[in-house]
Design a protein around this motif. Sequence first.
Motif, short mmCIF file in Angstrom:
data_model
loop_
_atom_site.label_atom_id
_atom_site.label_comp_id
_atom_site.label_asym_id
_atom_site.label_seq_id
_atom_site.Cartn_x
_atom_site.Cartn_y
_atom_site.Cartn_z
N LEU A 1 0.84 -1.20 0.00
CA LEU A 1 0.00 0.00 0.00
C LEU A 1 0.87 1.25 0.00
CD1 LEU A 1 -2.60 -1.14 2.69
CD2 LEU A 1 -2.72 -1.44 0.22
N ALA A 2 2.12 1.11 -0.37
CA ALA A 2 3.10 2.20 -0.27
C ALA A 2 2.70 3.39 -1.13
CB ALA A 2 4.48 1.69 -0.68
N ASN A 3 3.10 4.58 -0.67
CA ASN A 3 2.96 5.80 -1.46
C ASN A 3 1.51 6.11 -1.81
OD1 ASN A 3 5.90 6.37 -1.74
ND2 ASN A 3 5.86 4.45 -2.89
N ASN A 4 0.68 6.15 -0.77
CA ASN A 4 -0.71 6.57 -0.89
C ASN A 4 -0.98 7.63 0.17
OD1 ASN A 4 -2.42 5.05 -2.99
ND2 ASN A 4 -1.18 3.40 -2.09
N LEU A 5 -2.25 7.88 0.48
CA LEU A 5 -2.65 8.88 1.47
C LEU A 5 -3.45 8.22 2.59
CD1 LEU A 5 -3.82 11.67 -1.03
CD2 LEU A 5 -1.58 11.45 0.06
N LEU A 6 -3.14 6.98 2.88
CA LEU A 6 -3.87 6.23 3.90
C LEU A 6 -3.51 6.74 5.29
CD1 LEU A 6 -3.31 2.73 2.27
CD2 LEU A 6 -5.43 4.07 2.22
N SER A 7 -4.42 6.53 6.25
CA SER A 7 -4.20 7.04 7.60
C SER A 7 -4.79 6.07 8.61
CB SER A 7 -4.82 8.43 7.75
OG SER A 7 -6.22 8.38 7.46
N GLY A 8 -4.79 6.48 9.88
CA GLY A 8 -5.32 5.64 10.94
C GLY A 8 -4.28 4.67 11.46
N SER A 9 -4.73 3.49 11.85
CA SER A 9 -3.85 2.47 12.43
C SER A 9 -3.56 1.36 11.43
CB SER A 9 -4.50 1.86 13.67
OG SER A 9 -4.74 2.84 14.66
N VAL A 10 -2.39 0.79 11.59
CA VAL A 10 -2.04 -0.41 10.84
C VAL A 10 -2.43 -1.61 11.69
CG1 VAL A 10 -0.18 -1.78 9.84
CG2 VAL A 10 -0.13 0.72 9.66
#
Length: 963
Positions: A332-341
């Motif tokens: 999922l690298a180089n995106n704008l994801l957020s929150g917890s892994v």
Amino acid sequence: MVNFGVSQMPYAKFGRILIICLCLASVPIITNSQRTPQEEVNALQSIKDSLTDPYTNLRNWNKGDPCTTNWTGVICHILTPTDGYLHITELLLLDKNLSGTLSPELGRFSYMKILDFMWNNISGIIPKEIGNITSLELLLLSGNQLIGSLPEELGKLSNLNRIQVDENQISGPIPLSFSNLSKARHIHMNNNSLSGPIPPELSRLSVLVHLLLDNNNLSGHLPPELTELTHLLILQLDNNNFSGSTIPSSYGNMTRLLKLSLSNCSLYGDIPNWSNLSNVAYIDLSLNQLNGSIPTGALSRNITVIDLSNNTLNGIVPGSFSELPLLQKLSLANNLLSGSVPSSIWQNRVLNVSERLILDFTNNGFSNISGSLLTPPNVTIGLQGNPLCSNRTLIQFCRPNEEHPSNSINITKVDGCPPRLCKPPYEYAPASPEMPCFCAAPLYVGYRLKSPGFYDFVPYFSDFEEELSAGLGLNINQLAINSAIWQKGPRLRMHLKIFPPYRNNSLQLVNESEVLRIRDLFSGWRIKDNHVFGPFEFLNFTLSDAYADFLPPSSSGISKGALAGIILGTIAGSVVLSAFVSLLILRRRIHKHYQLSSRRLLSRSSIKIDGVKDFTYSEMAQATNNFDSSSLVGQGGYGKVYRGVLADGKVVAVKRAQEGSLQGEKEFLTEIELLSRLHHRNLVSLTGYCDDQGEQMLAYEFVSNGTLRDHLSGKFKVPLNFAMRVRTALDAARGILYLHTEANPPIFHRDIKSSNILIDSKYSAKVADFGLSKLAPVSEFEGNVPSHISTVVKGTPGYLDPEYFLTHKLTDRSDVYSLGVVFLEVLTGMHPIYHGKNIVREVNIAYNSGIVFSVIDERMGSYPSECVQKFVNLALKCCKDDPDERPSMAQVVRELDNILMMMPDKDSEMSEYPGKEVMSSPASSSRMSYPGTSSSIVTTSYGFENVSGSDLISGAIPGVAPR
């Protein structure tokens, strides 16, 4: 080693041929039911005329009848109902080093089912006349240099099951007529220059299972109609330009789809709901402009790969990613994801020792990890570039990591057989509890998984062995996977060995009918596709010299029994006639000998080269004290090398060809031609030559300090330190760079090895021995420069580029591979092949295991570890199996320069020669090694002479450890 299907029958004695010719009048006339229609014979001759056949693989295409005398690659059948003729139904010319063009006369074969010209160098266009072969089931043209557009006429091939035209230079649109290929199951047109949109009409292909159009210039929108392909398993469209297109929402309803690969297609918009993709195992949507959130619906439990990297996705990581029991890679690298892994992604997995899990979350906006921080040893997690990396307790997840240090897959099997007891080309067959060790000559097969549904092959290795051996009708112990290498695509290339079943005798061969059966299964694509492994590619089928008797006869269609009867019926006359013919042959040979001697005497006046002296035999004899044994410095396959002193006092090395050396004749002329115009301080220079009194000799500058192999083998009192090893490597690389870029025309060396790198009194290195060198390709009439030379494989086992070995395509990257092996020798001191192990494989294993410093040569003393690490990295890059992944020689020189610049001054001082006061080995300086030779005092330091492709089977397949 020879490619199967090439007629290689030895020439018969002239007398016997004449006897048979005299007796043929008594043979019954062959009837129509035993013959090929003249129209098809004429078509074959036209095909041959349009092709260039440098290795005369088609030399029996003018002898007898094609069907009754087994012309190379020609397969015939009697039709039912019969018309009284044998008809050509298969033309199998795979991997024959053919060039030229395809003749329009191919359209004459009205009963053809398989047309196979794969993996040659054929150029020009695809003849539209092929569309007339309505019986055609397999059209196989992959891996050539075909240009132009796909003919609309191919749409008339109503029985076509498979069209493979990938890896060419075909341009233009996909013809609308292809929607009429109602029986097509496989369309492979990837790696071309196709343009325009994907025709929605292809949705009519109701039985299509594989659509591979990746790596083209396709544009427009993705057609939603492809959803109507209800049997489609693989849709691979990577690296096209569907700018402005979204992924149709209907693609989420392709319930049978196993692989969806749309990487780097300029797509935007949302990812469709994928909860209905109940069988999908591989999803790659990376390198697009997709936005929105990741679908939260449940994914197929078959999934192994999800790559959504390099988009603009936002939101959170779906909880459904924690419920994937076969997952190997999530990126999922180089995106704008957020929150917890969610740590449940790896905590919920139970990995066995052969499985691994790659999780790449780099460069997003993740603020923490939910759940346990414990990480199993087989899991690699990347989180650098996220806010959570400011938390020191999570720093372990924020270090850079490398997913694939090497594309080679480690295949290790312990067979328990004693070492080196089989005489090449025989080797130990795979052992099992039920089967003892026995020697056998395997069949060699080049094989590639074209679109596998996994990221890591290791967990699937045993399943693949079982699947393929069952598909071939073999016991699993008859199949050995000698190497497996990831290539661009991603594709998985393998070198297979197929052994005979155990029989209670000493040396085993696969019997002739079994060879034919196995070859036909591969060439006819009769091995059932497995959904996980995807479609396969058949690259080559090679037999060692042990199978020479299996090759088809070249001229006569007479049965062995009939021929024996003819010979027995005329045996009395044959004795008299043979004696007469023998006298004629003897007389001819004597005459030929005198002609040859005369030509050699005359040749001295024709080989006149500026700056290179033409010595007489007496001058060479005087220089070497009449070739006295005290002047001998080495001996190799070409002949002997002597230290000589010319009349002007100059010291030279005289290489004298042994009598009757035909290979030496060729090398002799090659070295004179090449060395006379090469002038570089890192290349051995030619002083002169002698072609007098039937003798051939070359006189080089004398290089007094031995070969690099001598220094690495401990023959000198003081070993080379690390700085001098790097300098030697740099000198050699500079010499080869000159050959590749500054020589006119450029030259491929073809036999780079440590024993061909000489060290002079100032510890400068010079590359030697140009007897196998080849001129690089030059511009064609259209200004294009071919990327390779097609040539018979020659070189030294252990140094040979595996791609060149398999394809006979020699490039500048072939020299890079060989030099990379030399670099590994410099680092480790080991031979390329030692104790049944291959240096490239062993260093790769140590590197991947994090213990590479354990194989570094202790004799070079202390060294800066960072510099050694960079040198190791460079060497392994040079030895990549895929030539495209190797650096150019200019990049090699630049990197070596950088390594030297990094070194502390005290390590890089030129004054720090090892053994400055001891400039020679324990032997006198007059007994050093010279190009193509080994020392005359000690056992040969490199173990192998130059060999042709037919000899290579006695060693290891390059880049792969021998069994």
